[in-house]
Write an enzyme that holds these catalytic residues in place. Structure first.
Site, PDB file in Angstrom:
ATOM      1  N   GLY A 290      39.173  31.342  47.360  1.00  0.00           N
ATOM      2  CA  GLY A 290      37.972  31.828  46.707  1.00  0.00           C
ATOM      3  C   GLY A 290      37.171  30.700  46.109  1.00  0.00           C
TER       4      GLY A 290
ATOM      5  N   PHE B 223      31.814  27.945  39.256  1.00  0.00           N
ATOM      6  CA  PHE B 223      32.387  26.784  38.591  1.00  0.00           C
ATOM      7  C   PHE B 223      33.372  26.007  39.448  1.00  0.00           C
ATOM      8  CE2 PHE B 223      31.287  28.946  34.476  1.00  0.00           C
ATOM      9  CZ  PHE B 223      30.319  28.028  34.132  1.00  0.00           C
TER      10      PHE B 223
ATOM     11  N   GLU C 195      48.339  31.919  37.160  1.00  0.00           N
ATOM     12  CA  GLU C 195      49.254  32.768  37.908  1.00  0.00           C
ATOM     13  C   GLU C 195      48.490  33.388  39.080  1.00  0.00           C
ATOM     14  OE1 GLU C 195      51.585  36.905  37.011  1.00  0.00           O
ATOM     15  OE2 GLU C 195      51.771  35.317  35.504  1.00  0.00           O
TER      16      GLU C 195
ATOM     17  N   ASP D 198      30.826  36.382  30.874  1.00  0.00           N
ATOM     18  CA  ASP D 198      30.564  36.488  32.311  1.00  0.00           C
ATOM     19  C   ASP D 198      31.471  37.557  32.923  1.00  0.00           C
ATOM     20  OD1 ASP D 198      29.280  35.971  34.675  1.00  0.00           O
ATOM     21  OD2 ASP D 198      30.525  34.250  35.199  1.00  0.00           O
TER      22      ASP D 198
ATOM     23  N   LYS E  22      32.412  40.420  35.154  1.00  0.00           N
ATOM     24  CA  LYS E  22      31.928  40.936  36.434  1.00  0.00           C
ATOM     25  C   LYS E  22      33.128  41.259  37.315  1.00  0.00           C
ATOM     26  CE  LYS E  22      31.294  36.186  38.120  1.00  0.00           C
ATOM     27  NZ  LYS E  22      30.330  35.224  38.681  1.00  0.00           N
ATOM     28  N   SER E  23      32.880  41.926  38.430  1.00  0.00           N
ATOM     29  CA  SER E  23      33.984  42.375  39.274  1.00  0.00           C
ATOM     30  C   SER E  23      34.767  41.217  39.862  1.00  0.00           C
ATOM     31  CB  SER E  23      33.464  43.282  40.385  1.00  0.00           C
ATOM     32  OG  SER E  23      32.520  42.593  41.191  1.00  0.00           O
TER      33      SER E  23
ATOM     34  N   ASN F 134      35.512  38.593  38.432  1.00  0.00           N
ATOM     35  CA  ASN F 134      36.364  38.054  37.377  1.00  0.00           C
ATOM     36  C   ASN F 134      37.413  39.075  36.916  1.00  0.00           C
ATOM     37  OD1 ASN F 134      35.458  35.440  37.187  1.00  0.00           O
ATOM     38  ND2 ASN F 134      33.830  35.940  35.734  1.00  0.00           N
TER      39      ASN F 134
ATOM     40  N   ASP G 234      38.661  33.842  34.376  1.00  0.00           N
ATOM     41  CA  ASP G 234      37.523  32.934  34.229  1.00  0.00           C
ATOM     42  C   ASP G 234      36.906  32.978  32.844  1.00  0.00           C
ATOM     43  OD1 ASP G 234      35.603  31.093  34.573  1.00  0.00           O
ATOM     44  OD2 ASP G 234      34.703  31.986  36.345  1.00  0.00           O
TER      45      ASP G 234
END
Length: 793
Positions: free
Chosen positions: A491, A495, A558, A609, A611-612, A614, A627
């Site tokens: 992914g 950042f 993890e 931040d 969001k899905s 994260n 995150d």
């Protein structure tokens, strides 16, 4: 008949309405009609203002009465006892009852009452028993109840009450039983409860209570009045493991009620109590509590050693919290202890040998902790099954993992997570961004592994943590990432890039390599380390380690099996199907994670931040928030935190961020509301042609006015049975989170309370994997076992 003073027809088979003519019997002092089949409403003529009345006892319990409680009962100026339990009454408790200056017993449990507990009850100075369990009451406990100093029994469990437990309850020196379980009380347990010197039964299980257990709670003596048990029938219903039955058990006052009515309670509460699980409590010992249940909350800190002085304690349940530290040796002094539940906490160290001397101990649960060493085999421990000690990474017993493996003499394949490693890598390495090659440079690369297995306590100052480091060779790092090869990429985000890595012992981790110039300077990076490196919670992705050399930054987390919630929009590719039950699990898990950050960390943490992408999903589809790269620490006294640059992702950013650039926990709540809409609709927050110039939030709000069901994901509407009723309920929660004004939005604790109200009876979620395999995921309970807390190493 007008001169009749006592009419007792209890325990018969009378049916039909309660005769209105009874209200004309103005000399009547005792009216006992309990345990019949009377139906209809309570006669409104009872104690009418224009009639002289002498009614002292009105017992209508265990009938089929419906309708409202007549406010005219407030005119029964001589009334001492009012029992309307086990009926089907609705509406509110009349405030007029506050004028009953002689009232001793107000018992209306197991009805359908709603609204708040009347503040006017504070004027009933004679009140001894206030029993309102199993209704639909809301609001807070009236603070004025502290004036009712004769109170001996306060029972408000199984309602929808919230707020903090009033510290003024500590002024009730005669209070013997306090039951507040299965509500939404938050905040800390008031230490003033220890001033209730008569307290023998304290049940606070299944709430949202946080913070440490106050040692002051146990300074009371447990001395009760001799006449407390006179002419009372008690039933203790033991928890036999029924779904939805939390805590050790429930105490009921069963005077005037037929035993067969237990079946009626069982049907409504899902308590499996028809198997004879009845056990009367013994109130004849003075000197300490006999029952203490604080389970299924969000409590932290260590177990107060002073509990060991509660000699007559029979039931102690602290399970499903985030309690850390050791099991006190002083528990060996609890010679009358029969049930001990400390499961699903963060306890560490060894099981005290002193517990083997508890000859009356019949049940124990120490599972799901971080205990180590040998399980005692003497005393009652020889009889306890192995599942009472499972999921303790360092604990060994013949029926568990062999001791030579658990104590570190060989590799334990069952525990390959990096839960207990604290490692330092002294090396000369830098990762070149574009080529992903690893080369040696001068200097040291410090790889700091954080302790994740030990589950530490909440509400600490982040600056107080000490680190203990061990060494990991450079070869381990290079082998784990295959030199940061591109085939290990799983992914990428704003950042950096994330790699899947496997260490020599089989432990799988995710390594996030931050992009140069991503906006994270030294301060931002240090803030992230100071924040997530110390947080331990089952709904947050734990940081295992990090490194910082010149411009290079590496974070080690993890690994989460199913990646991020982005799979919602491409489930076929992910080889998984998210049904409605699974989505609810994700909603609740993410809510718990945010609630922990907002309410249980000191200082509080704003994600900024949400969001899905994260929201990561582990092997059980449990949500883990990830995150914290833009996280900031908020002082507990502050509401907002100003930032120099706008944070967030389009579609998730709350409107006030564009106007003020001020981040707050209520901004996170808004972003969470967008994630809820994604799960409900199956749509991304932006980019759909259906939205026009709008986004998901605007589109849903527009269509929900006229075609509410059309906004839901068609795949959810196809399920059998249809979840449409729940979909609408969860949509209302999302709308509350998405309110344009931040102050109008609920807190995440309040969001959890909303979920708790609509969650009862949820089915198990089925994970359908790409290979056709099935795995059951238990629907998460809105209780403490779901919330863990911040570390205090």
């Amino acid at each position: 008949m007008k001169s009749l003073r006592r009419l007792s027809l209890s325990f018969n088979g009378f049916s039909g309405p309660v005769p209105e003519s009874l209200s004309k019997m103005v000399s009547l002092e005792f009216l006992h009609l309990g345990s019949n089949k009377f139906e209809g409403s309570i006669p409104k003529g009872l104690c009418e203002e224009d009639l002289r009345n002498n009614l002292k006892e009105l017992y209508l319990e265990d009938n089929l009465l419906t309708g409202f409680i007549p406010p005219s009962l407030g005119n029964c100026s001589q009334l001492v006892s009012l029992d309307l339990s086990l009926n089907y009454l609705k509406g509110t408790i009349p405030s007029s009852l506050g004028s009953l200056s002689n009232l001793r017993d107000l018992i209306i449990w197991f009805n359908n009452l709603s609204g708040e507990i009347p503040e006017q009850l504070m004027y009933v100075k004679t009140l001894e028993n206030l029993i309102l369990d199993s209704n639909e009451l809301t609001g807070e406990i009236p603070s004025g109840l502290r004036n009712c100093t004769n109170l001996k029994w306060v029972s408000l469990s199984n309602n929808k009450l919230g707020g903090e437990i009033p510290s003024g309850i500590g002024q009730l020196s005669n209070l013997a039983i306090l039951k507040l379980s299965n509500n939404s009380f938050s905040g800390r347990i008031p230490p003033q409860l220890g001033d209730c010197r008569s307290l023998i039964w304290l049940d606070l299980n299944t709430n949202l209570l946080s913070g440490p257990i106050p040692p002051e709670l146990f300074k009371q003596s447990g001395k009760i009045a001799v006449n407390f048990v006179r002419r009372k029938t008690f039933v203790y219903i033991k928890n036999d493991g029924s779904k939805g039955f939390h805590g050790a058990g429930s105490l009921l006052g069963f005077s005037g009620i037929r035993k067969e009515q237990l079946k009626r309670i069982s049907i409504r509460t899902s308590w499996n109590i028809t198997r004879g699980k009845l056990q009367p409590p013994n109130f004849y010992h003075n000197g300490s509590m006999i029952f203490l249940d604080l389970s299924n909350n969000m409590l932290s800190g260590s177990i107060p050693k002073v509990i060991g002085s509660m000699f007559y304690l029979y039931i102690l349940n602290l399970g499903h919290n985030s309690i850390s530290g050791n099991i006190p040796e002083q528990f060996g002094n609890l010679k009358n202890l029969g049930i001990l539940d400390l499961g699903s906490n963060r306890l560490e160290g060894q099981i005290p040998q002193s517990l083997t001397g508890l000859s009356l101990l019949t049940e124990i649960d120490l599972s799901n902790n971080n205990l180590s060493g040998l399980v005692p085999t003497s005393g009652k421990f020889f009889t306890f099954p192995a599942d009472r000690f499972l999921n303790n990474s360092g604990l060994c017993r013949d029926t568990l993992t062999p001791c030579e493996e658990e104590l570190g003499y060989s590799t334990n394949v069952q525990h390959q997570k990096l839960d207990r490693r604290k490692l330092t890598l002294s090396a000369n390495v830098v990762c070149l961004g574009s080529t992903l090659a690893a080369v040696l440079i001068q200097g040291q690369l410090i790889f700091v592994w954080k302790l994740t297995g030990a589950r530490e306590a909440l509400s600490i100052n982040l600056e107080t943590v000490e680190n203990s480091l061990q060494k990991l060779t450079l070869a381990d790092l290079l082998e784990a990432t295959n030199n940061f090869h591109c085939d290990r990429i799983v992914g990428s985000g704003g950042f950096g890039v994330v790699y899947k890595a496997q260490l020599k012992d089989g432990s799988v981790v995710a390594i996030k390599k931050l992009i140069h110039g991503s906006g994270q300077g030294d301060k931002e990076f240090a803030a992230e380390m100071e924040t997530i490196g110390r947080i331990k919670h089952q709904n947050l992705v734990p940081l295992l380690g990090y490194c910082q050399v010149e411009e290079e930054r590496l974070l080690v987390y993890e690994y989460m099996k199913y990646g991020s919630l982005d799979i919602l929009h491409d489930q076929k590719k992910a080889g998984i199907k998210l049904d409605w039950a699974a989505r609810k699990t994700i909603m609740i898990g993410a809510a718990r994670g945010l609630a922990f950050l907002h309410h249980n960390c000191t200082p509080h943490i704003v994600h900024r931040d949400m969001k899905s992408s994260n929201v990561l999903l582990d092997e059980n589809l449990e949500a883990r928030i990830a995150d914290f790269g833009t996280a900031r620490l908020v002082n507990a006294m502050d509401t907002y935190l100003s930032v120099s640059t706008l944070s967030g992702t389009p579609g998730y950013v709350p409107p006030e961020y564009y106007q003020t650039s001020r981040c707050s926990t209520k901004g996170d709540v808004y972003s969470y509301g967008v994630v809820l809409l994604e799960l409900l609709t199956g749509r991304k927050p932006t980019g759909s042609s259906d939205f026009g110039d709008d986004n998901l939030v605007g589109w849903v709000k527009q269509h929900a006015e006229s075609r509410k069901f059309d906004v839901f994901d068609p795949e959810l509407r196809k399920e059998d049975p249809s979840p449409e009723v729940e979909l609408v309920q969860y949509l209302h929660v999302a709308f509350a989170c998405l309110h344009y004004r931040p102050r109008k939005r609920p807190t995440m604790i309040q969001v959890m309370a909303m979920f708790k109200e609509i969650q009862a009876g949820s089915p198990k979620s089925t994970i359908v994997t790409g290979d056709g395999g099935l795995g059951a995921v238990e629907m998460v309970d809105m209780s403490i076992k779901e919330a863990t807390e911040l570390s205090k190493e």
